[in-house]
Design an enzyme around this catalytic site. Sequence first.
Site, PDB file in Angstrom:
ATOM      1  N   SER A  35      -6.230 -14.500   9.056  1.00 51.08           N
ATOM      2  CA  SER A  35      -7.398 -14.552   8.153  1.00 51.08           C
ATOM      3  C   SER A  35      -8.415 -15.574   8.645  1.00 51.08           C
ATOM      4  O   SER A  35      -9.629 -15.321   8.655  1.00 51.08           O
ATOM      5  CB  SER A  35      -6.955 -14.983   6.747  1.00 51.08           C
ATOM      6  OG  SER A  35      -6.198 -13.980   6.140  1.00 51.08           O
ATOM      7  N   ASP A  40       0.738 -10.577   1.204  1.00 58.69           N
ATOM      8  CA  ASP A  40       1.171 -10.032   2.495  1.00 58.69           C
ATOM      9  C   ASP A  40       2.646 -10.270   2.777  1.00 58.69           C
ATOM     10  O   ASP A  40       3.199  -9.721   3.741  1.00 58.69           O
ATOM     11  CB  ASP A  40       0.332 -10.635   3.623  1.00 58.69           C
ATOM     12  CG  ASP A  40      -1.111 -10.158   3.558  1.00 58.69           C
ATOM     13  OD1 ASP A  40      -1.358  -9.090   2.972  1.00 58.69           O
ATOM     14  OD2 ASP A  40      -1.987 -10.860   4.081  1.00 58.69           O
ATOM     15  N   ARG A  56       3.748  -5.398   9.145  1.00 56.70           N
ATOM     16  CA  ARG A  56       4.598  -6.204   8.255  1.00 56.70           C
ATOM     17  C   ARG A  56       5.855  -5.441   7.818  1.00 56.70           C
ATOM     18  O   ARG A  56       6.902  -6.035   7.600  1.00 56.70           O
ATOM     19  CB  ARG A  56       3.797  -6.701   7.050  1.00 56.70           C
ATOM     20  CG  ARG A  56       2.626  -7.578   7.469  1.00 56.70           C
ATOM     21  CD  ARG A  56       2.130  -8.492   6.395  1.00 56.70           C
ATOM     22  NE  ARG A  56       0.789  -8.959   6.689  1.00 56.70           N
ATOM     23  CZ  ARG A  56       0.484  -9.945   7.542  1.00 56.70           C
ATOM     24  NH1 ARG A  56       1.436 -10.580   8.193  1.00 56.70           N
ATOM     25  NH2 ARG A  56      -0.769 -10.296   7.750  1.00 56.70           N
TER      26      ARG A  56
HETATM   27  C1  S3P Z   1      -7.064 -11.028   3.651  1.00 54.41           C
HETATM   28  C2  S3P Z   1      -6.979 -10.756   2.330  1.00 54.41           C
HETATM   29  C3  S3P Z   1      -5.919  -9.939   1.735  1.00 54.41           C
HETATM   30  C4  S3P Z   1      -4.746  -9.787   2.676  1.00 54.41           C
HETATM   31  C5  S3P Z   1      -5.173  -9.459   4.057  1.00 54.41           C
HETATM   32  C6  S3P Z   1      -6.039 -10.584   4.602  1.00 54.41           C
HETATM   33  C7  S3P Z   1      -8.195 -11.833   4.146  1.00 54.41           C
HETATM   34  O1  S3P Z   1      -6.440  -8.657   1.463  1.00 54.41           O
HETATM   35  O2  S3P Z   1      -3.867  -8.797   2.194  1.00 54.41           O
HETATM   36  O3  S3P Z   1      -4.068  -9.303   4.910  1.00 54.41           O
HETATM   37  O4  S3P Z   1      -8.132 -12.324   5.281  1.00 54.41           O
HETATM   38  O5  S3P Z   1      -9.163 -11.997   3.401  1.00 54.41           O
HETATM   39  P1  S3P Z   1      -7.252  -8.354   0.096  1.00 54.41           P
HETATM   40  O6  S3P Z   1      -8.416  -9.229   0.100  1.00 54.41           O
HETATM   41  O7  S3P Z   1      -7.640  -6.917   0.178  1.00 54.41           O
HETATM   42  O8  S3P Z   1      -6.257  -8.631  -0.971  1.00 54.41           O
END
Ligand code: S3P
Length: 432
Positions: free
Chosen positions: A24, A317, A390
């Site tokens: 992220s 996640d 995952r």
């Molecule tokens: C993420 C937000 C999450 C997560 C994804 C990464 C991010 O998704 O599941 O793997 O980096 O902002 P959502 O914002 O759709 O929940």
Amino acid sequence: MSSWSTTTATKPLRGTVQVAGDKSITHRALILGGLAQGETIISGYCLGEDCLNTLRVVRALGIPVEDIDATSLRVLGKGLWGFTEPSTVLDCGNSGTGLRLLAGVLAGQDFFSVLTGDGSLRNRPMGRVVNPLRTMGASITGRRAGEYAPLAIAGQGLQGCEYRSPVASAQVKSAVLLAGLLAEGVTSVTEPVKSRDHTERMLQHLGVDVQVDGRTVSVTGRRPFTGKPLSVPGDMSAAAFFLVAASIVPDSELCLSGIGVNPARTGVVDILNKMGANIQIRNSREVSGEPVADLFVKSADLHGITIEAEDIPKTIDELPVLCVAAAAAEGQTHITGAQELRVKETDRIHAMAVELSKLGIPIEENPDGLSITGGKRLTGAQCQSYGDHRVAMSLAIAGLIANSAIIIDETDCIETSFPGFKGKLLDLLTNS
Ligand code: S3P
């Protein structure tokens, strides 16, 4: 497409593991580095395919990104409107974060662009970012009126907005805030439950004035900012596989150093400890505006618990690998309020229900989660990853405690977030 025949652990897992950089944070560093004025050096970045796709897109938008060494990059940002029109379609691969955040940035540029991705990404909902961006004046079209990629974006001058998001999603929040950097006036996003705040923290670290008031975050648009070194911590979502592995393989003891412990990401530690795990967070420090620490985990007897809707955003996640922990735990685990899992890289509720039941785990699939009865010895089986990194890695962890090998098809997808995962796990099995 490679498959993986897993190895059952016959001795404890011991040692120190270095996990992949935070995915992220890497996406955000690349995008914000491109929007900043001047140099941003990103160290410890995630080399997963998702982030490499964002890197290629940033380059295709005319931003020089140079390799410094194996884990560091130099981004030469050209300011808020320094991107240039790409001559071809921008391919985000498997990455929802890449595509959704870039949609926010591209909506406010003064050129045309098209964002797309692989088969999985083209089936994931995009209306959740397209709709708020349209309220800011964005001109975006796509399949089914913009619900699905490819998204074609005719960049426009945007207006700030006050957006109340119906979902707790950092991708939605970040897409709107990034568009807000380019929009006239103030843009604010209010979420039902606070999601990960890496965008807000990185912007603050880069000197941007970001106001946070409870579940509402606001930025004022059209204010340039300057690049700065950004150090990316280890990814808690990658660490989670080893936290579960060491918890369920008897007599194990692992150290995971330099992991991001942003409170919006530590749900997996809290949940595992609530299940009886022995995980300690030590040596807390702050790096580039993010909390970082070392994690110490020892094996423990786990028991089932109930995971509720308000726990979900902090561990969204990690739920597939928490299903494996639940399979190893005594008693029942109920995961509720997790319907967002159905729109991830695959439908993770369905995938985990089908695959864990092949391993002999009594598991019930519910619309918003799963009920898992743990404590039985897992049996080896032929399993599917659904092309989801995952799911693949979670099944590999299940393989540690199965009575014979689990054959996981399509494990190339692990490259999406954690290149080197298999080698690290096999090293622990042979060298500990
Ligand atoms: C993420 C937000 C999450 C997560 C994804 C990464 C991010 O998704 O599941 O793997 O980096 O902002 P959502 O914002 O759709 O929940």
